[in-house]
Design a protein around this motif. Structure first.
Motif, PDB file in Angstrom:
ATOM      1  N   SER A 115      51.549  10.420   7.878  1.00 35.21           N
ATOM      2  CA  SER A 115      52.353  10.203   9.068  1.00 35.21           C
ATOM      3  C   SER A 115      52.598   8.708   9.219  1.00 35.21           C
ATOM      4  CB  SER A 115      51.640  10.752  10.303  1.00 35.21           C
ATOM      5  OG  SER A 115      52.295  10.288  11.463  1.00 35.21           O
ATOM      6  N   PHE A 116      53.859   8.300   9.127  1.00 28.11           N
ATOM      7  CA  PHE A 116      54.161   6.884   9.263  1.00 28.11           C
ATOM      8  C   PHE A 116      53.924   6.379  10.681  1.00 28.11           C
ATOM      9  CE2 PHE A 116      56.709   7.700   5.394  1.00 28.11           C
ATOM     10  CZ  PHE A 116      56.092   6.766   4.582  1.00 28.11           C
ATOM     11  N   SER A 117      54.112   7.247  11.669  1.00 29.26           N
ATOM     12  CA  SER A 117      53.876   6.805  13.049  1.00 29.26           C
ATOM     13  C   SER A 117      52.386   6.544  13.265  1.00 29.26           C
ATOM     14  CB  SER A 117      54.416   7.824  14.044  1.00 29.26           C
ATOM     15  OG  SER A 117      53.780   9.068  13.860  1.00 29.26           O
ATOM     16  N   LYS A 118      51.525   7.389  12.716  1.00 33.12           N
ATOM     17  CA  LYS A 118      50.082   7.158  12.832  1.00 33.12           C
ATOM     18  C   LYS A 118      49.666   5.919  12.054  1.00 33.12           C
ATOM     19  CE  LYS A 118      48.677  11.923  13.604  1.00 33.12           C
ATOM     20  NZ  LYS A 118      47.917  13.063  13.060  1.00 33.12           N
ATOM     21  N   LYS A 120      51.519   3.294  11.394  1.00 33.54           N
ATOM     22  CA  LYS A 120      52.021   2.118  12.101  1.00 33.54           C
ATOM     23  C   LYS A 120      51.129   1.821  13.307  1.00 33.54           C
ATOM     24  CE  LYS A 120      56.179   0.199  14.160  1.00 33.54           C
ATOM     25  NZ  LYS A 120      57.572   0.449  14.536  1.00 33.54           N
ATOM     26  N   ALA A 121      50.746   2.860  14.033  1.00 32.97           N
ATOM     27  CA  ALA A 121      49.879   2.681  15.192  1.00 32.97           C
ATOM     28  C   ALA A 121      48.533   2.117  14.765  1.00 32.97           C
ATOM     29  CB  ALA A 121      49.699   4.008  15.926  1.00 32.97           C
ATOM     30  N   HIS A 122      47.970   2.628  13.691  1.00 35.69           N
ATOM     31  CA  HIS A 122      46.695   2.138  13.174  1.00 35.69           C
ATOM     32  C   HIS A 122      46.814   0.676  12.746  1.00 35.69           C
ATOM     33  CE1 HIS A 122      42.772   2.219  11.286  1.00 35.69           C
ATOM     34  NE2 HIS A 122      43.327   1.761  10.162  1.00 35.69           N
ATOM     35  N   LYS A 123      47.898   0.323  12.104  1.00 40.17           N
ATOM     36  CA  LYS A 123      48.135  -1.050  11.640  1.00 40.17           C
ATOM     37  C   LYS A 123      48.214  -2.015  12.816  1.00 40.17           C
ATOM     38  CE  LYS A 123      51.229  -3.753   8.750  1.00 40.17           C
ATOM     39  NZ  LYS A 123      52.449  -3.738   7.968  1.00 40.17           N
ATOM     40  N   ASN A 124      48.783  -1.585  13.926  1.00 42.90           N
ATOM     41  CA  ASN A 124      48.953  -2.443  15.104  1.00 42.90           C
ATOM     42  C   ASN A 124      47.716  -2.428  15.994  1.00 42.90           C
ATOM     43  OD1 ASN A 124      51.517  -3.157  14.315  1.00 42.90           O
ATOM     44  ND2 ASN A 124      52.497  -1.528  15.507  1.00 42.90           N
ATOM     45  N   GLY A 125      46.630  -1.768  15.562  1.00 45.49           N
ATOM     46  CA  GLY A 125      45.405  -1.757  16.317  1.00 45.49           C
ATOM     47  C   GLY A 125      45.366  -0.725  17.413  1.00 45.49           C
ATOM     48  N   GLN A 126      46.300   0.184  17.447  1.00 44.00           N
ATOM     49  CA  GLN A 126      46.328   1.245  18.459  1.00 44.00           C
ATOM     50  C   GLN A 126      45.698   2.488  17.872  1.00 44.00           C
ATOM     51  OE1 GLN A 126      50.471   1.669  19.209  1.00 44.00           O
ATOM     52  NE2 GLN A 126      50.710  -0.365  20.107  1.00 44.00           N
ATOM     53  N   GLU A 127      45.202   3.319  18.741  1.00 46.85           N
ATOM     54  CA  GLU A 127      44.638   4.604  18.306  1.00 46.85           C
ATOM     55  C   GLU A 127      45.776   5.599  18.104  1.00 46.85           C
ATOM     56  OE1 GLU A 127      41.503   5.603  17.546  1.00 46.85           O
ATOM     57  OE2 GLU A 127      41.041   3.468  17.643  1.00 46.85           O
ATOM     58  N   PRO A 128      45.730   6.402  17.066  1.00 48.40           N
ATOM     59  CA  PRO A 128      46.775   7.396  16.849  1.00 48.40           C
ATOM     60  C   PRO A 128      46.740   8.519  17.843  1.00 48.40           C
ATOM     61  CG  PRO A 128      45.140   7.483  15.066  1.00 48.40           C
ATOM     62  CD  PRO A 128      44.751   6.380  15.999  1.00 48.40           C
TER      63      PRO A 128
END
Length: 128
Positions: A115-118, A120-128
């Protein structure tokens, strides 16, 4: 005989001068002569029609305006595959890549959905 869509190299006085693609070959009204339509592969593109015998289309020397001319059919050189001598390994784990089987591929060869959205969220330090 060279055929439609073949690429030929045109020689003028034994010097190569241009490439052309044969667009059409039709019989001329003169017996044993053909109208050969050539797309000159140069800038600007130009279409010319020459009236030649089959021997001339096949590479025999002929004269045009007092100059010797010749057509030579061009064949693409056969080059070895660039990666023939490289082993097929996966860049992630440096393991050999197995070629998938066509009938029933085993589970280990099936791809993983990411999942690219997950990601990207992980890369930006956000929880999926």
């Amino acid at each position: 005989m060279a055929e439609i869509k073949d690429i030929v190299l045109i020689y003028l006085e034994d010097d190569p001068v241009s490439f052309a693609r044969i667009e059409d070959i039709v019989p001329d009204h003169k017996k044993d002569w053909f109208q050969i339509r050539l797309l000159m592969l140069q800038v600007p593109l130009q279409v010319v029609t020459w009236i030649l015998k089959a021997d001339y289309i096949n590479g025999e020397t002929f004269s045009m305006n007092g100059k010797s001319m010749r057509l030579e059919k061009v064949a693409a050189p056969v080059a070895p595959f660039e990666h023939d001598n490289l082993s097929e390994t996966s860049p992630e784990n440096d393991k050999d890549i197995e070629s998938p089987e066509t009938d029933n591929p085993p589970e280990k060869n099936k791809g993983k959905i990411i999942s690219f959205s997950k990601r990207k969220a992980h890369k930006n330090g956000q929880e999926p």
